[in-house]
Design a protein around this motif. Structure first.
Motif, mmCIF file in Angstrom:
data_model
loop_
_atom_site.group_PDB
_atom_site.id
_atom_site.type_symbol
_atom_site.label_atom_id
_atom_site.label_comp_id
_atom_site.label_asym_id
_atom_site.label_seq_id
_atom_site.Cartn_x
_atom_site.Cartn_y
_atom_site.Cartn_z
ATOM 1 N N UNK A 470 0.845 -1.205 0.000
ATOM 2 C CA UNK A 470 0.000 0.000 0.000
ATOM 3 C C UNK A 470 0.873 1.246 0.000
ATOM 4 N N UNK A 471 1.900 1.239 0.854
ATOM 5 C CA UNK A 471 2.794 2.390 0.914
ATOM 6 C C UNK A 471 3.473 2.626 -0.429
ATOM 7 N N UNK A 472 3.887 1.531 -1.078
ATOM 8 C CA UNK A 472 4.597 1.671 -2.348
ATOM 9 C C UNK A 472 3.688 2.057 -3.497
ATOM 10 N N UNK A 473 2.460 1.544 -3.484
ATOM 11 C CA UNK A 473 1.555 1.756 -4.615
ATOM 12 C C UNK A 473 0.641 2.965 -4.447
ATOM 13 N N UNK A 474 0.172 3.175 -3.210
ATOM 14 C CA UNK A 474 -0.878 4.178 -3.001
ATOM 15 C C UNK A 474 -0.429 5.394 -2.196
ATOM 16 N N UNK A 475 0.667 5.265 -1.463
ATOM 17 C CA UNK A 475 1.136 6.408 -0.690
ATOM 18 C C UNK A 475 0.711 6.372 0.767
ATOM 19 N N UNK A 476 0.987 7.491 1.464
ATOM 20 C CA UNK A 476 0.822 7.551 2.914
ATOM 21 C C UNK A 476 0.297 8.928 3.289
ATOM 22 N N UNK A 477 -0.713 8.967 4.153
ATOM 23 C CA UNK A 477 -1.256 10.243 4.647
ATOM 24 C C UNK A 477 -1.340 10.169 6.169
ATOM 25 N N UNK A 478 -0.781 11.165 6.850
ATOM 26 C CA UNK A 478 -0.923 11.240 8.304
ATOM 27 C C UNK A 478 -1.685 12.510 8.667
ATOM 28 N N UNK A 479 -2.547 12.383 9.670
ATOM 29 C CA UNK A 479 -3.329 13.525 10.154
ATOM 30 C C UNK A 479 -3.118 13.621 11.662
ATOM 31 N N UNK A 480 -2.657 14.762 12.128
ATOM 32 C CA UNK A 480 -2.410 14.957 13.552
ATOM 33 C C UNK A 480 -3.276 16.120 14.031
ATOM 34 N N UNK A 481 -4.049 15.858 15.099
ATOM 35 C CA UNK A 481 -4.933 16.910 15.624
ATOM 36 C C UNK A 481 -5.031 16.789 17.138
ATOM 37 N N UNK A 482 -5.155 17.962 17.806
ATOM 38 C CA UNK A 482 -5.411 18.014 19.242
ATOM 39 C C UNK A 482 -6.757 18.694 19.443
ATOM 40 N N UNK A 483 -7.672 18.018 20.183
ATOM 41 C CA UNK A 483 -9.023 18.561 20.367
ATOM 42 C C UNK A 483 -9.294 18.806 21.843
ATOM 43 N N UNK A 484 -10.211 19.718 22.091
ATOM 44 C CA UNK A 484 -10.654 19.986 23.451
ATOM 45 C C UNK A 484 -11.537 18.835 23.912
ATOM 46 N N UNK A 485 -11.220 18.263 25.065
ATOM 47 C CA UNK A 485 -11.919 17.069 25.541
ATOM 48 C C UNK A 485 -13.397 17.338 25.780
ATOM 49 N N UNK A 486 -13.773 18.560 26.089
ATOM 50 C CA UNK A 486 -15.162 18.875 26.419
ATOM 51 C C UNK A 486 -15.960 19.338 25.207
ATOM 52 N N UNK A 487 -15.371 20.216 24.407
ATOM 53 C CA UNK A 487 -16.134 20.833 23.319
ATOM 54 C C UNK A 487 -15.899 20.181 21.959
ATOM 55 N N UNK A 488 -14.797 19.485 21.818
ATOM 56 C CA UNK A 488 -14.484 18.898 20.517
ATOM 57 C C UNK A 488 -13.851 19.885 19.562
ATOM 58 N N UNK A 489 -13.649 21.117 20.007
ATOM 59 C CA UNK A 489 -13.030 22.122 19.150
ATOM 60 C C UNK A 489 -11.549 21.777 18.940
ATOM 61 N N UNK A 490 -11.052 22.106 17.754
ATOM 62 C CA UNK A 490 -9.657 21.849 17.428
ATOM 63 C C UNK A 490 -8.768 22.825 18.184
ATOM 64 N N UNK A 491 -7.820 22.284 18.948
ATOM 65 C CA UNK A 491 -6.862 23.106 19.667
ATOM 66 C C UNK A 491 -5.632 23.331 18.787
ATOM 67 N N UNK A 492 -5.180 22.248 18.172
ATOM 68 C CA UNK A 492 -4.034 22.317 17.260
ATOM 69 C C UNK A 492 -4.311 21.440 16.044
ATOM 70 N N UNK A 493 -3.999 21.974 14.872
ATOM 71 C CA UNK A 493 -4.155 21.186 13.648
ATOM 72 C C UNK A 493 -5.530 21.385 13.029
ATOM 73 N N UNK A 494 -5.973 20.429 12.235
ATOM 74 C CA UNK A 494 -5.231 19.204 11.894
ATOM 75 C C UNK A 494 -4.071 19.474 10.925
ATOM 76 N N UNK A 495 -2.931 18.850 11.228
ATOM 77 C CA UNK A 495 -1.792 18.899 10.317
ATOM 78 C C UNK A 495 -1.811 17.635 9.454
ATOM 79 N N UNK A 496 -1.744 17.837 8.146
ATOM 80 C CA UNK A 496 -1.801 16.706 7.221
ATOM 81 C C UNK A 496 -0.498 16.648 6.438
ATOM 82 N N UNK A 497 0.105 15.463 6.445
ATOM 83 C CA UNK A 497 1.334 15.242 5.688
ATOM 84 C C UNK A 497 1.149 14.012 4.807
ATOM 85 N N UNK A 498 1.685 14.059 3.621
ATOM 86 C CA UNK A 498 1.544 12.928 2.690
ATOM 87 C C UNK A 498 2.874 12.625 2.021
#
Length: 563
Positions: A470-498
Motif C-alpha cells: 500500500x505504501x509503495x503503490x498508493x502512498x501515505x497520509x498522516x493527520x495529527x490533531x489536538x481537540x478539546x476534551x469537552x467541546x471537541x473544538x480543534x486546539x491544534x491542527x489538523x496537520x496533514x502530511x503525505x
C-alpha cells in the motif's frame, strides 16, 4: 479420482507404529523452498531444505524459508538432512534450520556438501557432514537410504531411495535424462530399473517440466551457440547465469579460450562456488584464462568475458546493478549480454526490467527466447513417461513445481497405467501416510511462509507486506490533531502530511473542514468516546474523500490527542 490436498486444515490422526508419514513443507505449488519431512517410529528424516526467492508483491523480503513450526519441538528426533544437490532452492535454508540445532547431520555428495559448508561458514556454523556417492547405502535410524546418480544442471545430484518397514519411497530430487552430459554422469536408469523390480511404493518425482512435451535439449548443444556468439562479437561479452551452474560456466570458459578471451567472475557467490568447483575437479579452468574483476579495465574489450550473477533480475546482483548504472562495469554500445538461464515463474517483470535497462545502454541482449543459450535441468514429459514405465510405482506424489506442473505430472502418471486414486496431488503442509504399499492423504498442518528481512527471521507477516505494498503503490497520509476534551473544538491542527500521494499538501485544504466537523461531532455526541473512536472517524472521512476524489487507497494514519 486422484487424491487431492485437503481444502482446509484437517488434523491428521495419531501416527501408528510401522506407518511412515510424509509432510512436504515447501516446493509444492511453487518453484523453490523444497523440503520434505519423513517420519517413522518416532524419528524424522528431512530431504532438502531450500529457500524461495521473493516476488515483486513481497517488497523488502530477502528470502522465504520453509515453515519449521511442524518440527521445531522435535528437533532432537531428526536423524539427518539429506541434500539432493547444491542449488539454493534445496540447500539455502539449511543455516536457518541448523541455527536451531547445529549438530543435525547433513548427508550429500561431495560438491553439494562443499557448497553448503561454505555457506555455513558465513553463518559461523561448523556442521556434521557425511559425504555419499551413487550406489552407497546408509542406515539413518529406521530409514535405509540408497543414493542414485541423476543428471541435473549442477554436478553430483542424487536421488534417494528409502527402504522402510512401511514401504519404499524414491525421491528423485531435480533431474533430467541428458544422454550426453558434459561430465559424462547420466541419470542411472539401470538403478531405476532395479529399484522398480524391488518395488517402489511411493514415487516423489520432479514436476517442473511436466507440461513440456518431448525431451529436454542436451547441454552439449549450448556450446556451439556460445562459440558462435563469442566469435562474432567485437566488444565485451557479459554472460549471466546461476552462481552454481558449473556446466554453463565451463562452456563459457571453453568458448572464451577458443576465441582468445579472458574471463572475470563477477559476484561473490559466483566466485565462491566456482572456486569450490575448480578445487574439487568439477570445473576445468584453462591456464591463464581467469582474471580478477579489478583488472578488467586493462584488457581490451574484444578480449574479455564477464561471467556474472543476476540472470533472474535480482536487484542486488551484478547484472541488475550494471543495468542500473551503479556497478563498476559500465555497459555500453556494442557490448553483448547473454542471459544463460531459464526464466523462473514470478521473475518475469524483474528480468524484463533488466533487459530494457541494458538495451537503453546500447547493449545487445541474447536470451533463451532468441538463441539456444540455455537448456533446462528438469525432465520433460517424455523423460517422465520413461521413468514411470521403468519404475512402475504403486503410488505417485508429484513434487517440485507449481500447481499446473503437479497436475500435468499426475496426468502423465495416469497415462502409464497408474490408477488415478493412487496419484496424490498435494500442497505444502499436506500429510501423507504410507503403509502396506498404500499412500493416502490423511490431513494437513499449518505451513506458511517465513520471511527473512534483513536480520529478522519470521517477524514479518503477510499483513506487514500488505502495508508495504500500500505504501509503495498508493502512498501515505498522516493527520495529527489536538481537540478539546469537552467541546471537541480543534486546539491544534489538523496537520496533514503525505508521501507518495500528492506533491502539494494544499490539496487537503478542502477536507480540513470535514475533519473538524467529524471530531467535534464525535466528542459532543458521546461523553464516553475514546481517542481510538475519534481516529477512526478521521480515517473514514479522509478515506472516503480520497477514494472519491482521486480513486486511490493510501495508508491513512490519524493521530488524535485530547487536551
Amino acid at each position: 479420482m486422484s487424491q487431492t490436498a485437503m481444502p482446509r486444515l484437517v488434523t491428521p490422526p495419531r501416527l501408528k507404529e510401522g506407518t511412515m508419514r510424509i509432510v512436504p513443507l515447501g516446493g509444492l505449488g511453487e518453484i523453490g523452498r523444497n523440503m520434505a519431512v519423513f517420519e517413522l517410529n518416532g524419528k524424522l528424516l528431512i530431504v532438502d531444505c531450500g529457500v524461495l526467492f521473493p516476488e515483486e508483491h513481497q517488497p523488502g523480503v530477502d528470502l522465504i524459508l520453509p515453515d519449521f513450526s511442524y518440527i521445531e519441538d522435535r528437533l532432537d528426533d531428526i536423524v539427518a538432512v539429506i541434500l539432493t544437490h547444491g542449488h539454493e532452492d534445496h540447500i539455502g535454508a539449511v543455516p536457518y534450520l541448523l541455527n536451531q540445532r547445529p549438530d543435525i547431520p547433513l548427508i550429500g555428495s561431495q560438491l553439494t556438501l562443499a557448497l553448503i559448508e561454505a555457506k555455513l561458514t558465513e553463518h559461523r556454523i561448523k556442521p556434521y557432514t557425511l559425504t555419499v556417492s551413487e550406489g552407497q547405502i546408509e542406515r539413518l535410524g529406521p530409514f535405509e537410504c540408497e543414493f542414485v546418480a541423476v543428471n541435473h544442471s549442477i554436478p553430483d545430484a542424487l536421488a534417494v531411495f528409502l527402504r522402510t518397514e512401511a514401504g519404499n519411497v524414491l525421491h528423485t530430487g531435480d533431474f533430467k535424462m541428458d544422454q550426453l552430459p558434459l561430465d559424462g554422469r547420466i541419470t542411472d536408469l539401470r538403478a531405476f530399473a532395479r529399484l522398480g523390480e524391488e518395488g517402489v511404493d511411493l514415487l516423489m518425482v520432479d514436476s517442473t517440466n511436466a507440461d513440456v512435451p518431448g525431451f529436454t535439449t542436451a547441454e552439449r548443444e549450448i556450446g556451439p551457440t556460445l562459440e558462435g556468439i563469442f566469435g562474432s562479437v567485437r566488444k565485451r561479452i557479459i554472460v549471466a547465469s546461476f552462481s552454481s551452474h558449473v556446466h554453463r560456466v565451463q562452456q563459457v570458459l571453453n568458448a572464451a579460450a577458443k576465441e582468445g578471451r579472458r574471463v572475470a567472475l563477477v559476484g561473490r557467490s559466483m566466485v565462491r562456488n566456482m572456486n569450490i568447483a575448480a578445487q574439487l575437479g568439477y570445473l576445468t579452468v584453462p591456464d591463464g584464462i581467469l582474471v580478477d574483476i579489478k583488472n578488467v579495465d586493462n584488457i581490451p574489450d574484444n578480449q574479455i568475458v564477464l561471467m556474472c550473477t543476476g540472470s533472474q533480475g535480482e536487484p542486488m546482483a551484478a547484472l541488475s546493478r550494471m543495468a542500473n548504472g551503479d556497478h563498476r562495469v559500465e555497459v555500453g554500445d556494442g557490448d553483448t549480454v547473454i542471459l544463460a538461464s531459464s526464466l523462473i515463474p514470478g521473475n518475469e517483470n524483474a528480468v524484463f526490467r533488466v533487459i530494457n535497462g541494458l538495451l537503453k545502454l546500447g547493449a545487445d541482449v541474447v536470451h533463451k527466447g532468441s538463441a539456444k543459450v540455455h537448456v533446462s535441468g528438469h525432465a520433460a514429459a517424455g523423460e517422465l513417461l520413461y521413468c514411470y514405465n521403468i519404475l512402475r510405482p504403486r503410488n505417485v506424489m508429484p513434487v517440485h513445481g507449481e500447481t499446473r506442473h503437479l497436475i500435468a505430472n499426475g496426468r502423465l502418471a495416469e497415462q502409464t497405467g497408474i490408477p488415478k486414486k493412487n496419484i496424490l496431488l498435494t500442497d505444502d503442509g499436506s500429510v501423507v501416510d504410507l503403509v502396506d504399499g498404500k499412500a493416502q492423504i490423511v490431513g494437513s498442518v499449518e505451513c506458511g511462509y517465513v520471511y527473512v528481512d534483513g536480520s529478522s527471521v519470521g517477524e514479518i507477516t503477510d499483513a506487514d507486506l500488505k502495508d508495504r505494498r500500500i505504501l509503495g503503490d498508493e502512498g501515505f497520509i498522516s493527520i495529527i490533531a489536538v481537540v478539546n476534551r469537552s467541546t471537541g473544538k480543534i486546539v491544534t491542527g489538523p496537520e496533514i502530511h503525505a508521501r507518495g500521494f500528492a506533491e502539494d499538501d494544499a490539496v487537503f485544504d478542502e477536507i480540513i473542514p470535514k475533519i473538524n466537523a467529524a471530531l467535534e461531532e464525535g466528542v459532543t455526541n458521546s461523553k464516553d468516546h475514546t481517542t481510538y473512536q475519534l481516529q477512526q472517524s478521521v480515517r473514514r472521512v479522509v478515506g472516503t474523500w480520497v477514494n472519491k476524489r482521486y480513486r486511490r487507497r493510501p495508508m491513512i494514519i490519524p493521530v488524535v490527542l485530547e487536551a
